[in-house]
Write an enzyme that holds these catalytic residues in place. Structure first.
Site, PDB file in Angstrom:
ATOM      1  N   HIS A  37      -6.638  -7.384  -0.606  1.00  0.00           N
ATOM      2  CA  HIS A  37      -6.291  -6.012  -0.903  1.00  0.00           C
ATOM      3  C   HIS A  37      -5.489  -5.650  -2.241  1.00  0.00           C
ATOM      4  O   HIS A  37      -4.764  -5.870  -2.328  1.00  0.00           O
ATOM      5  CB  HIS A  37      -5.992  -5.363   0.268  1.00  0.00           C
ATOM      6  CG  HIS A  37      -6.767  -5.625   1.794  1.00  0.00           C
ATOM      7  ND1 HIS A  37      -5.858  -6.142   2.656  1.00  0.00           N
ATOM      8  CD2 HIS A  37      -7.798  -4.790   2.406  1.00  0.00           C
ATOM      9  CE1 HIS A  37      -6.710  -6.449   3.722  1.00  0.00           C
ATOM     10  NE2 HIS A  37      -8.152  -5.300   3.590  1.00  0.00           N
TER      11      HIS A  37
ATOM     12  N   HIS B 234       1.210  -1.037   0.101  1.00  0.00           N
ATOM     13  CA  HIS B 234       0.071  -0.141   0.039  1.00  0.00           C
ATOM     14  C   HIS B 234       0.959   1.585  -0.049  1.00  0.00           C
ATOM     15  O   HIS B 234       0.394   2.237  -0.311  1.00  0.00           O
ATOM     16  CB  HIS B 234      -0.782   0.134   1.210  1.00  0.00           C
ATOM     17  CG  HIS B 234      -1.924  -0.454   1.256  1.00  0.00           C
ATOM     18  ND1 HIS B 234      -2.774  -0.877   0.263  1.00  0.00           N
ATOM     19  CD2 HIS B 234      -2.366  -1.911   2.234  1.00  0.00           C
ATOM     20  CE1 HIS B 234      -4.176  -2.502   0.467  1.00  0.00           C
ATOM     21  NE2 HIS B 234      -3.403  -2.374   1.743  1.00  0.00           N
TER      22      HIS B 234
ATOM     23  N   ASP C 155      -5.002 -13.281   3.166  1.00  0.00           N
ATOM     24  CA  ASP C 155      -6.049 -12.967   3.864  1.00  0.00           C
ATOM     25  C   ASP C 155      -7.548 -12.384   3.431  1.00  0.00           C
ATOM     26  O   ASP C 155      -8.684 -11.761   3.623  1.00  0.00           O
ATOM     27  CB  ASP C 155      -5.803 -10.943   4.609  1.00  0.00           C
ATOM     28  CG  ASP C 155      -5.070 -10.196   3.419  1.00  0.00           C
ATOM     29  OD1 ASP C 155      -4.853 -10.584   2.117  1.00  0.00           O
ATOM     30  OD2 ASP C 155      -5.397  -9.031   3.403  1.00  0.00           O
TER      31      ASP C 155
END
Length: 344
Positions: A163, A122, A248
């Site tokens: 993500h 990120h 995740d």
């Protein structure tokens, strides 16, 4: 497998109840104690000049100063302590080690997997976010490209964290020497990664985003790899393949709604390994997310077991792909003008 690891990464402690805790690495290490063929390597920390090859130097210097002053909340999600700077350098150093090992010919049971933290995907060029300060996989990719002795002209990064790897995309979206593909849960943090985001300028077409509907299970992810991801990798023909390996998307992870089983990571690993061999592209893994400690440890362990000779089980031939998933994959194929029959 060989695992890049440093105790320094345990000292980065965002505080009680923070999901990106040092216990993540402790859980992985504890599970791997029971496995055959595990090796650990502690690499040199990444020099700040190598981090600044990807990130704005003023930003990186400000992170270093922030940590030296005791840290705190950089943003509501991303927290540092004094020791975080050393952990950042250690984590990025492990990622570069993984590239060095892969390009030196380490494969099969010696395939490298960097399990540093904090994670990185990120982190954008000039800011931290989403638990990430320095983009480890991007630093590692640039490390390979910058060293003439490696003869690496093109790097592919496959991000299977739940993500979207917005930082990695931002860093490379206008370049033609890195192909970035992210498969992630649609609408989840940070809210980026739409199908239409395909790169810009010289990098037009070198970004592939596969946003998957909540509830997608193993069959959907395997179809994505067998279809658009495989077609794109074959077209790009990388000299090096890096996996941003977050776990995740597991059905028991506490912060996502994708429904992968532990076995799905064995099946994806087997496919990645096969594609790496066919493309003659050395392979390395770099840890990203995964916040259910037991399933994170199980998932990293099954990646190791796959390289240690365990045959993946399945997939279940009776499992149907949801119509919403089929539509999502067709949209990716159409956006990238790929063969609609590729693996679907």
């Amino acid at each position: 497998m060989q695992f890049g690891y440093s105790e320094v990464c345990l000292a980065h402690d965002p505080g009680p109840r923070h999901p990106e805790s040092p216990d993540r690495l402790r859980a992985i290490r504890e599970r791997l104690k029971k496995k055959h063929g595990v090796e650990y390597v502690e690499a040199d920390p990444c020099p700040i000049d190598d981090i600044a090859a990807i990130h704005d130097r003023d930003y990186i210097e400000s992170v270093k100063e922030f940590c030296e002053d005791g840290g705190g909340n950089w943003d509501p999600d991303t927290t540092a302590v004094e020791e975080t700077w050393d952990a950042i350098c250690a984590s990025a150093g492990q990622a570069c080690w993984a590239v060095d090992a892969a390009l030196a010919g380490d494969s099969g049971r010696k395939t490298p997997f960097a399990i540093g933290r904090p994670p990185g995907h990120h982190a954008v060029p000039d800011d931290a976010m989403g638990f990430c300060f320095a983009n480890n996989v991007a630093i590692a990719a640039q490390h390979a490209l910058d060293h003439d002795e490696y003869d690496v002209d093109r790097v592919a990064i496959f991000d299977w964290d739940v993500h979207h790897g917005n930082g990695t995309q931002d860093i490379f979206e206008d370049r033609d020497d890195v192909f970035f593909v992210s498969i992630h849960e649609q609408g989840l943090y940070p809210g980026t990664g739409d199908v239409e985001e395909t790169g810009s300028g010289d990098g037009a077409g070198t970004t592939m985003n596969i946003p998957m509907p909540a509830g997608t299970s193993d069959a959907g992810y395997l179809a994505a790899f067998d279809g658009p991801i495989t077609a794109a990798l074959e077209s790009f023909d990388p000299d090096l393949l890096l996996i941003s390996a977050g776990f995740d998307a597991h059905r028991h992870d506490p912060i996502s709604r994708i429904r992968l089983s532990t076995e799905a990571y064995a099946l994806l690993t087997d496919r990645v390994r096969t594609r790496s061999d066919e493309l003659d592209a050395p392979l390395a893994f770099i840890l990203e997310g995964g916040y259910g400690l037991d399933v994170l440890a199980d998932s990293v362990s099954i990646v190791h077991e796959t390289f240690d000779g365990r045959e993946p089980l399945g997939p279940d031939d009776d499992e149907e792909i949801d119509e919403a998933v089929e539509d999502a994959l067709e949209a990716v194929l159409e956006e990238h003008e790929l063969d609609a029959d590729s693996g679907l």
